[in-house]
Scaffold this motif. Structure first.
Motif, PDB file in Angstrom:
ATOM      1  N   ASP A 141       0.898  -1.170   0.144  1.00 24.74           N
ATOM      2  CA  ASP A 141       0.013  -0.141  -0.083  1.00 24.74           C
ATOM      3  C   ASP A 141       0.911   1.239   0.111  1.00 24.74           C
ATOM      4  N   ASN A 142       0.434   2.317  -0.643  1.00 25.10           N
ATOM      5  CA  ASN A 142       1.145   3.524  -0.694  1.00 25.10           C
ATOM      6  C   ASN A 142       0.873   4.311   0.680  1.00 25.10           C
ATOM      7  N   THR A 143       1.599   5.494   0.801  1.00 29.15           N
ATOM      8  CA  THR A 143       1.924   6.111   2.123  1.00 29.15           C
ATOM      9  C   THR A 143       0.485   6.826   2.509  1.00 29.15           C
ATOM     10  N   MET A 144      -0.372   6.904   1.724  1.00 30.15           N
ATOM     11  CA  MET A 144      -1.777   7.472   2.261  1.00 30.15           C
ATOM     12  C   MET A 144      -2.576   6.377   2.724  1.00 30.15           C
ATOM     13  N   GLN A 145      -2.384   5.142   2.131  1.00 25.18           N
ATOM     14  CA  GLN A 145      -3.073   4.073   2.318  1.00 25.18           C
ATOM     15  C   GLN A 145      -2.331   3.704   4.018  1.00 25.18           C
ATOM     16  N   HIS A 156      -6.259  -3.972   1.955  1.00 24.07           N
ATOM     17  CA  HIS A 156      -5.969  -2.604   1.370  1.00 24.07           C
ATOM     18  C   HIS A 156      -6.916  -1.474   1.816  1.00 24.07           C
ATOM     19  N   ARG A 157      -6.106  -0.499   2.315  1.00 26.22           N
ATOM     20  CA  ARG A 157      -6.832   0.697   3.001  1.00 26.22           C
ATOM     21  C   ARG A 157      -7.521   1.652   2.006  1.00 26.22           C
ATOM     22  N   ARG A 158      -8.391   2.262   2.312  1.00 21.01           N
ATOM     23  CA  ARG A 158      -8.929   3.477   1.342  1.00 21.01           C
ATOM     24  C   ARG A 158      -7.892   4.592   1.853  1.00 21.01           C
ATOM     25  N   LEU A 159      -7.854   5.402   0.774  1.00 19.94           N
ATOM     26  CA  LEU A 159      -6.899   6.352   0.651  1.00 19.94           C
ATOM     27  C   LEU A 159      -7.217   7.590   1.624  1.00 19.94           C
ATOM     28  N   LEU A 160      -6.463   8.197   2.358  1.00 17.83           N
ATOM     29  CA  LEU A 160      -6.716   9.414   3.100  1.00 17.83           C
ATOM     30  C   LEU A 160      -6.647  10.437   1.817  1.00 17.83           C
ATOM     31  N   PHE A 161      -7.571  11.496   1.632  1.00 22.49           N
ATOM     32  CA  PHE A 161      -8.467  11.820   3.041  1.00 22.49           C
ATOM     33  C   PHE A 161      -9.905  11.109   2.611  1.00 22.49           C
ATOM     34  N   ARG A 162     -10.343  11.573   1.405  1.00 24.95           N
ATOM     35  CA  ARG A 162     -11.883  11.503   1.161  1.00 24.95           C
ATOM     36  C   ARG A 162     -12.317   9.875   1.423  1.00 24.95           C
ATOM     37  N   PRO A 163     -11.782   8.963   0.354  1.00 24.08           N
ATOM     38  CA  PRO A 163     -12.219   7.634   0.803  1.00 24.08           C
ATOM     39  C   PRO A 163     -12.246   7.203   2.143  1.00 24.08           C
ATOM     40  N   HIS A 164     -11.089   7.548   2.929  1.00 22.19           N
ATOM     41  CA  HIS A 164     -11.055   6.986   4.238  1.00 22.19           C
ATOM     42  C   HIS A 164     -12.123   7.584   5.228  1.00 22.19           C
ATOM     43  N   PRO A 186       9.032   8.945   8.338  1.00 20.71           N
ATOM     44  CA  PRO A 186       8.691  10.566   8.546  1.00 20.71           C
ATOM     45  C   PRO A 186       7.649  10.870   7.783  1.00 20.71           C
ATOM     46  N   SER A 187       7.447  10.374   6.549  1.00 22.65           N
ATOM     47  CA  SER A 187       6.292  10.936   5.603  1.00 22.65           C
ATOM     48  C   SER A 187       4.796  10.447   6.189  1.00 22.65           C
ATOM     49  N   LEU A 188       4.917   9.588   7.126  1.00 22.71           N
ATOM     50  CA  LEU A 188       3.692   9.312   7.689  1.00 22.71           C
ATOM     51  C   LEU A 188       3.014  10.250   8.783  1.00 22.71           C
ATOM     52  N   VAL A 189       4.076  10.937   9.433  1.00 23.87           N
ATOM     53  CA  VAL A 189       3.559  11.596  10.711  1.00 23.87           C
ATOM     54  C   VAL A 189       2.386  12.808  10.210  1.00 23.87           C
ATOM     55  N   GLY A 190       2.754  13.575   9.207  1.00 30.05           N
ATOM     56  CA  GLY A 190       1.835  14.699   8.908  1.00 30.05           C
ATOM     57  C   GLY A 190       0.266  14.150   8.410  1.00 30.05           C
ATOM     58  N   ILE A 238      -0.970  11.053   9.336  1.00 30.13           N
ATOM     59  CA  ILE A 238      -1.495  10.267  10.391  1.00 30.13           C
ATOM     60  C   ILE A 238      -1.860  11.266  11.466  1.00 30.13           C
ATOM     61  N   PHE A 239      -1.531  12.558  11.541  1.00 32.76           N
ATOM     62  CA  PHE A 239      -1.819  13.629  12.576  1.00 32.76           C
ATOM     63  C   PHE A 239      -3.181  14.035  12.113  1.00 32.76           C
ATOM     64  N   LEU A 240      -3.230  14.640  10.904  1.00 33.45           N
ATOM     65  CA  LEU A 240      -4.603  15.198  10.461  1.00 33.45           C
ATOM     66  C   LEU A 240      -5.390  14.279  10.124  1.00 33.45           C
ATOM     67  N   GLY A 241      -5.205  13.041   9.704  1.00 30.48           N
ATOM     68  CA  GLY A 241      -5.937  11.778   9.400  1.00 30.48           C
ATOM     69  C   GLY A 241      -6.675  11.532  10.887  1.00 30.48           C
ATOM     70  N   ALA A 242      -6.065  11.330  11.810  1.00 31.92           N
ATOM     71  CA  ALA A 242      -6.544  10.940  13.196  1.00 31.92           C
ATOM     72  C   ALA A 242      -7.710  12.146  13.663  1.00 31.92           C
ATOM     73  N   VAL A 243      -7.326  13.188  13.641  1.00 31.27           N
ATOM     74  CA  VAL A 243      -8.256  14.261  13.914  1.00 31.27           C
ATOM     75  C   VAL A 243      -9.246  14.461  13.274  1.00 31.27           C
ATOM     76  N   ALA A 244      -9.113  14.339  11.706  1.00 33.48           N
ATOM     77  CA  ALA A 244     -10.359  14.276  10.938  1.00 33.48           C
ATOM     78  C   ALA A 244     -11.184  12.945  11.035  1.00 33.48           C
ATOM     79  N   THR A 245     -10.543  11.810  11.420  1.00 35.93           N
ATOM     80  CA  THR A 245     -11.462  10.803  11.721  1.00 35.93           C
ATOM     81  C   THR A 245     -12.310  10.974  13.038  1.00 35.93           C
ATOM     82  N   HIS A 246     -11.750  11.333  14.063  1.00 33.74           N
ATOM     83  CA  HIS A 246     -12.335  11.706  15.146  1.00 33.74           C
ATOM     84  C   HIS A 246     -13.667  12.635  14.953  1.00 33.74           C
ATOM     85  N   LEU A 247     -13.314  13.477  14.300  1.00 33.23           N
ATOM     86  CA  LEU A 247     -14.405  14.553  13.885  1.00 33.23           C
ATOM     87  C   LEU A 247     -15.347  13.977  13.169  1.00 33.23           C
ATOM     88  N   TRP A 248     -15.020  13.308  12.098  1.00 36.58           N
ATOM     89  CA  TRP A 248     -16.212  12.709  11.139  1.00 36.58           C
ATOM     90  C   TRP A 248     -16.864  11.538  12.055  1.00 36.58           C
TER      91      TRP A 248
END
Length: 308
Positions: free
Chosen positions: A92-96, A180-188, A267-271, A273-283
């Motif tokens: 899977d790619n970085t966003m997945q 296989h994971r959904r891509l961040l951000f919209r599909p996820h 390190p490319s996962l950090v950003g 994951i941070f934005l995706g986790a916050v968005a996941t909690h809100l959604w």
């Protein structure tokens, strides 16, 4: 990949929307039309011959020992269903991968992260159908998956299995599939919205395995953020006190994202994951509230195109 399973004899039934050629004489292809995954699975069980039926999604593939490892748990007659982790493939790619890290870490999914990572074995009352193996007799006794709901048909099925029939469902860390994971951000986030909507609705309709405090926490976050911002704006003298919980939350999520990035040496996962986790909690929290406040939910608005 299913044909490479290390197991002496099994039947493989694929249920695509449209007619497809079978890749092997061992594969039985049954086109179903654009129906819900729950209906596909029910059709598959109707024609299956084995005493145990195993479900996996079209965007997942099993570890070669998937069937061999699961069957030992059925030696216990009380066990009617077994599931295990859905791990993120290395391809899977970085966003997945960031999506997978959110789902498989306490940072993103809290105690439910065990579904997406190899954690300790345990009894449970909610197994996802991407990795679920069930006694055929139990499946028939329950009446199959309730196609009224999607997603969420697996939650209702496990609720009926555990609380109506009194059988056991087990999470087994050695019963592995790769999902296989959904891509961040919209599909996820679209996937998370579906989970939150149904869980909120189920917390009223099927409270046995859906009315738990941890499912309400993201909604408290959604309601708390604007409240804290408003209170901080109204009273300058105590602004920091009101905003401190919000600041602490962001620092905690940022630290968790950095720990994951360091552990994965990526390190490319950090950003993401941070934005995706916050968005996941809100959604999740927002759609949970929507489901909680809904008299009924629309189960026909999504596209059901998939291969099961």
């Amino acid at each position: 990949m299913c044909l490479q399973l290390d197991y002496p004899q099994f039947e493989l039934i694929v249920l695509p929307d449209n007619k497809e050629n079978s890749p092997s004489e061992r594969v039985r292809v049954l086109p179903t039309g654009p129906v819900k995954p729950s209906e596909k699975r029910n059709k598959g069980v109707d024609v299956a011959k084995g005493e145990v039926v195993a479900f996996i999604d079209g965007d997942a593939y099993p570890d070669k020992d998937w069937l061999k490892n699961c069957l030992k748990y059925f030696d216990n007659p009380r066990v009617a269903a077994v599931g295990g982790p859905g791990l993120t493939p290395q391809t899977d790619n970085t966003m997945q991968k960031a999506s997978g890290e959110i789902l498989s870490s306490f940072l993103g999914a809290g105690p439910l992260s065990f579904r997406h990572s190899a954690k300790l074995p345990r009894k449970c009352d909610d197994l996802p159908t991407v990795n679920m193996i069930v006694r055929r007799s139990t499946f028939k006794e329950i009446g199959g998956f309730d196609s009224t709901y999607w997603p969420g048909e697996d939650t209702k099925f496990c609720r009926d299995l555990v609380y109506r029939l009194g059988d056991d469902a087990l999470y087994a860390p050695d019963v592995v599939v790769y999902h296989h994971r959904r891509l961040l951000f919209r599909p996820h986030l679209r996937q998370i919205a579906g989970y939150g909507l149904h869980r909120g609705y189920f917390s009223k309709k099927f409270p046995e395995n859906s009315r738990r405090l941890l499912y309400f926490v993201p909604s408290l976050f959604v309601l708390g953020v604007p409240s804290l911002l408003l209170l901080g704006y109204i009273d300058d003298s105590v602004r920091f006190i009101f905003l401190f919980p919000l600041l602490a939350y962001f620092l905690l999520v940022a630290f968790g994202a950095m720990v994951i990035g360091f552990r994965r040496r990526s390190p490319s996962l950090v950003g993401p994951i941070f934005l995706g986790a916050v968005a996941t909690h809100l959604w999740y929290g927002g759609y949970f509230l929507k489901g909680l406040l809904s008299r009924k939910i629309d189960t026909h608005s999504a596209s059901y195109k998939s291969n099961i």
